[in-house]
Design a protein around this motif. Structure first.
Motif, short mmCIF file in Angstrom:
data_model
loop_
_atom_site.label_atom_id
_atom_site.label_comp_id
_atom_site.label_asym_id
_atom_site.label_seq_id
_atom_site.Cartn_x
_atom_site.Cartn_y
_atom_site.Cartn_z
N MET A 87 0.72 -1.24 -0.02
CA MET A 87 -0.02 0.05 0.04
C MET A 87 0.94 1.38 -0.15
O MET A 87 0.67 2.34 -0.65
CB MET A 87 -0.99 -0.05 1.29
N THR A 88 1.97 1.30 0.94
CA THR A 88 2.82 2.44 0.73
C THR A 88 3.35 2.33 -0.50
O THR A 88 3.58 3.80 -1.08
CB THR A 88 3.95 2.08 1.89
N ASN A 89 3.78 1.57 -1.24
CA ASN A 89 4.30 1.56 -2.70
C ASN A 89 3.65 2.11 -3.74
O ASN A 89 3.84 3.08 -4.21
CB ASN A 89 4.87 0.12 -2.75
N ILE A 90 2.36 1.63 -3.69
CA ILE A 90 1.29 2.18 -4.43
C ILE A 90 0.85 3.55 -4.27
O ILE A 90 0.59 4.28 -5.28
CB ILE A 90 0.03 1.15 -4.58
N ASN A 91 0.78 3.81 -3.10
CA ASN A 91 0.46 5.34 -2.71
C ASN A 91 1.24 6.50 -3.32
O ASN A 91 0.91 7.36 -3.88
CB ASN A 91 0.44 5.43 -1.08
N ALA A 92 2.60 5.86 -3.53
CA ALA A 92 3.68 6.74 -3.90
C ALA A 92 3.41 6.98 -5.62
O ALA A 92 3.83 7.90 -6.12
CB ALA A 92 5.02 6.45 -3.89
N PHE A 93 2.85 5.80 -6.29
CA PHE A 93 2.98 5.96 -7.54
C PHE A 93 1.47 6.60 -8.38
O PHE A 93 1.65 7.05 -9.36
CB PHE A 93 2.34 4.40 -8.14
N TYR A 94 0.48 6.99 -7.42
CA TYR A 94 -0.68 7.41 -8.00
C TYR A 94 -0.99 8.78 -7.41
O TYR A 94 -0.65 9.28 -6.31
CB TYR A 94 -1.88 6.63 -7.43
N PRO A 95 -1.69 9.76 -8.54
CA PRO A 95 -1.95 10.99 -7.98
C PRO A 95 -3.06 10.85 -6.96
O PRO A 95 -4.05 10.01 -6.78
CB PRO A 95 -2.59 11.71 -9.25
N GLN A 96 -3.24 12.20 -6.01
CA GLN A 96 -4.53 12.38 -5.07
C GLN A 96 -5.53 12.10 -5.68
O GLN A 96 -6.40 11.24 -5.15
CB GLN A 96 -4.36 14.00 -4.70
#
Length: 457
Positions: free
Chosen positions: A145-154
């Motif tokens: 989740m931490t990794n994917i949070n960084a990949f996607y815009p708000q």
């Protein structure tokens, strides 16, 4: 964006619309797909013992009903606690690198489970140790989740995090459904086929992550971010809400099959018949909960995470009431649990939408440039995702222990669900007071914190 051959991406900025549409979205989607695969298999391994206990008659293995609830509690506890170090792992080692490692290391508990079940009569501590090792699969959630949070815009985080988590959560019903198929095909004394399948699945997930995922080179979650998150009151408010949603989902996922088996046995069925019939139904609840998590994220993107979360908790009170009133009725047990699974799944998605919304609002109030604000929002959101995931997982431990005590004291689960209903009511009040009523009084958005000073407190 420069994409090195070493699978490392530099200068990643998902909020740059032009870069996103010219290839960034494709990169993020590829990483999301393999993140879901790896997390899905990890959740299955974490939930492995929720199925294995159905293959363990007491007269063969010497494991009592209380022992089975304890095994589920230990697996849940281990997975919850491991989420804290896993949260920082992607920053330290890279999202791709850690996904590969976290998939291959799960081969150890799966192989150990095969050995234990092939040799009945082992002491309880060996089963507890093996269950604790399956908790490594629960830790995968935080790093993923931490990794994917960084990949996607708000603007897409609710959907992306909901899809990533929902795909991972599907690992729970997947392993339970596979267990049912094995029982139907090979009988209730050959659970090794379930484990053998996951030995292969883990290898596929690890190789796929190595070939198709990337590491992000930039600010992430480190000890400084974790310390800042620990001092922030929203971390603990959100964690409490996540106890009610994810804690319910994972706790009931471990307990649902056993409770069904007890109700079938109370209806006059043999132990073998009760276990088979329980396995035929048990996977439905986690399946619906996993699918509803994606829609919880979508609804949160549209209506706000706090509003959806409030509705979820009100509905979960009603679901608990059905179970309290239904007693040992199989129909009431099935209906009540389906309501709780669907709503807890939606709540998982909506609570996690609150996290980036709160810290994005906080970042906008800070005296930093745009890069600094993005780094703050990304690091704090990632840290809180990990902490809330860990604390929420502890809710699953509590559910199994409370159910165990309720059965030991009264022979039924009624008092356990009274306690759960009270907790959902408290969570609903907190959701309203902190994320709906107060911001509206001050003219803010539903998820926005009142002031940056409040967020720092």
């Amino acid at each position: 964006m420069v994409h090195k051959r070493s699978h490392t991406i530099t200068d990643w900025d998902p909020e740059d619309l032009e870069a996103w549409e010219s290839g960034g979205a494709r990169v993020a989607r590829r990483n999301l797909i393999w993140s879901v695969v790896a997390e899905h298999v990890g959740f299955s391994v974490w939930s492995l013992w929720s199925v294995m206990v159905l293959f363990m008659p007491t007269d063969v293995y010497g494991i009592t009903l209380g022992d089975k609830f304890l095994i589920g509690a230990v697996a849940t506890l281990s997975g919850a606690l491991l989420r804290l170090p896993y949260t920082m792992a992607t920053t330290r080692f890279g999202g791709r690198n850690w996904t590969v490692f976290s998939a291959f290391v799960l081969l150890i508990p799966v192989a150990a489970t095969i050995v234990l079940l092939a040799n009945p009569g082992q002491p309880l501590w060996m089963y507890l140790l093996c269950a604790a090792l399956t908790g490594l699969g629960g830790g995968n959630f935080a790093s993923s989740m931490t990794n994917i949070n960084a990949f996607y815009p708000q603007r897409l985080k609710g959907w992306a995090l909901g899809l990533n988590a929902g795909g991972g959560n599907l690992g729970v019903p997947a392993v339970q459904l596979l267990g049912l198929l094995v029982i139907a095909w090979a009988g209730d004394r050959q659970p090794y086929w379930v484990c053998a399948f996951y030995l292969v699945a883990l290898v596929i997930a690890g190789i796929g992550a190595a070939l198709f995922m990337d590491n992000l080179d930039g600010p992430g979650v480190d000890l400084a971010a974790m310390r800042a998150a620990v001092r922030n009151r929203h971390t603990w408010t959100i964690s409490l809400l996540y106890i009610g949603t994810f804690g319910s989902f994972i706790g009931f996922s471990f307990a649902f099959g056993q409770m069904l088996a007890l109700n079938f046995a109370a209806d006059g069925q043999s132990v073998a018949e009760a276990s088979l019939h329980a396995a035929q139904i048990a996977f439905v609840g986690p399946l619906l909960g996993s699918l509803s998590r994606v829609w919880g994220g979508r609804l949160a993107d549209r209506f706000g995470g706090s509003a959806v979360t409030l509705v979820v908790f009100v509905g979960m009170i009603a679901g608990a009431a059905v179970l309290i009133a239904g007693g040992t009725s199989i129909a009431a047990c099935a209906v009540g649990f389906v309501v709780l699974f669907v709503l807890s799944g939606m709540g998982n998605g909506s609570v996690y939408k609150i996290i980036p919304s709160v810290f994005d609002a906080a970042a906008r109030a800070l005296p930093l440039d745009e890069a600094g604000k993005a780094a703050y929002s990304r690091s704090m959101s990632g840290a809180v995702i990990g902490i809330a995931g860990a604390v929420g997982g502890l809710g699953g431990v509590g559910i199994n222990l409370v159910l165990r005590q309720s059965y030991a004291a009264t022979g039924a689960a009624t008092w356990a669900f009274v306690i759960f209903a009270v907790f959902y009511a408290v969570a609903a009040v907190i959701t309203w007071r902190v994320y709906l009523a107060v911001p509206r009084e001050r003219g803010g958005a539903p998820e926005a914190a009142p002031t940056s000073a409040t967020l720092a407190s």
